[in-house]
Design an enzyme around this catalytic site. Sequence first.
Site, PDB file in Angstrom:
ATOM      1  N   HIS A 237      -1.351   1.568  -5.580  1.00  0.00           N
ATOM      2  CA  HIS A 237      -0.013   0.951  -5.586  1.00  0.00           C
ATOM      3  C   HIS A 237       0.118  -0.129  -6.671  1.00  0.00           C
ATOM      4  O   HIS A 237       0.949  -0.032  -7.568  1.00  0.00           O
ATOM      5  CB  HIS A 237       0.265   0.308  -4.222  1.00  0.00           C
ATOM      6  CG  HIS A 237       0.144   1.222  -3.068  1.00  0.00           C
ATOM      7  ND1 HIS A 237       1.109   2.139  -2.737  1.00  0.00           N
ATOM      8  CD2 HIS A 237      -0.841   1.372  -2.137  1.00  0.00           C
ATOM      9  CE1 HIS A 237       0.751   2.807  -1.651  1.00  0.00           C
ATOM     10  NE2 HIS A 237      -0.439   2.364  -1.263  1.00  0.00           N
TER      11      HIS A 237
HETATM   12  C1  BDR Z   1       0.692  -2.701  -0.654  1.00  0.00           C
HETATM   13  O1  BDR Z   1       0.116  -3.241   0.525  1.00  0.00           O
HETATM   14  C2  BDR Z   1      -1.178  -3.706   0.268  1.00  0.00           C
HETATM   15  O2  BDR Z   1      -2.048  -3.298   1.266  1.00  0.00           O
HETATM   16  C3  BDR Z   1      -1.565  -3.215  -1.093  1.00  0.00           C
HETATM   17  O3  BDR Z   1      -2.389  -4.168  -1.748  1.00  0.00           O
HETATM   18  C4  BDR Z   1      -0.249  -3.027  -1.796  1.00  0.00           C
HETATM   19  O4  BDR Z   1       0.161  -4.226  -2.445  1.00  0.00           O
HETATM   20  C5  BDR Z   1       0.929  -1.218  -0.446  1.00  0.00           C
HETATM   21  O5  BDR Z   1       1.815  -1.016   0.614  1.00  0.00           O
END
Ligand code: BDR
Length: 319
Positions: A237
């Site tokens: 992500h």
């Molecule tokens: C987001 O949530 C976190 O767990 C990850 O680092 C990312 O920023 C994804 O939904």
Amino acid sequence: MKRRILIDCDPGIDDALAILMALAAPELDVVGVTTVGGNVGVDATTRNALALATLAGRRVPVARGADTALVVDKKRAESVHGADGLGGVPLPAPAYAAEEAPAWEFIRDRAAEFRGELEIVAIGPLTNVALALSAYPETRERIKAIHLMGGSIGFGNATPAAEFNIVADPHAAAAVFQSGVPITMFGLDVTNRANLSAEGLEELRAVGGRALSPCCSMLDHYLAAYRSFGRDALALHDPLVVAWLIDPSLVETRPYRVDVETDGRYTSGKTIVDVHGVSKRPPNAEVGVELDAERFIALLTRLLRSYDEPGAAGPLGTD
Ligand code: BDR
Ligand code: CA
């Protein structure tokens, strides 16, 4: 000219890759890192940010921020990132300490110093950013843009409706989307497709290197978590935001009106994206809708591999 960026983050395994990519990119001037409680608590995310900068060989200022959300109870993602936030993978001990100033003052001060130039890369819950914008309203027009990983046009990952970074502090997210600062939103619609399969992870491990090797160990933990949810590939992500800063052709965005649900019975923390313009309200964000996943992985690999180039800095404290 280099883009001047400040990374607000909760490392976090995918945050860790994003930070290392940004610190390696000649196109980016990382003026600071601010930390927030999210994947794990802020003590751990601050230590992790310092350790990652130490590994990168860069004494970039790190300012500690909020541990808890503005209104809602705290949410963590230790099941994905491990109790320490980095899947238990050891990194060099931090070679320096965090700033005295809290994150929201640090954001205010860097926005004043780099007036009209500073771009905030927000890859955790938006608590620090919302605090800076509300406590110091003059900061709003001094920030060039906020590029955030969060939300989705479609479904969620932390609840059926909501993505983790937004549901972890929906009131902060709502304030950021209403702030008037230009926003680019990288939601699950694109970041879930910034994928790495087990085979892809093995290819990355085979490339190896002093930054890539610990990253692959972290991704082993991360992939195991994704598999426990029934998915066969992990989603990178946060790194997608950094990759797009370097090569905006990687992600196609469209201008949409985005609002955040703060008190829905089933939908708290959901980003409401007005794809068909039915609200007749002007867009407040460029929203990612398509990506070139193959070129994204190639860029990530190149950046993390660059730590092994001749002349690249070694970890801090090991001259
Ligand atoms: C987001 O949530 C976190 O767990 C990850 O680092 C990312 O920023 C994804 O939904
Ligand atoms: Ca994150």
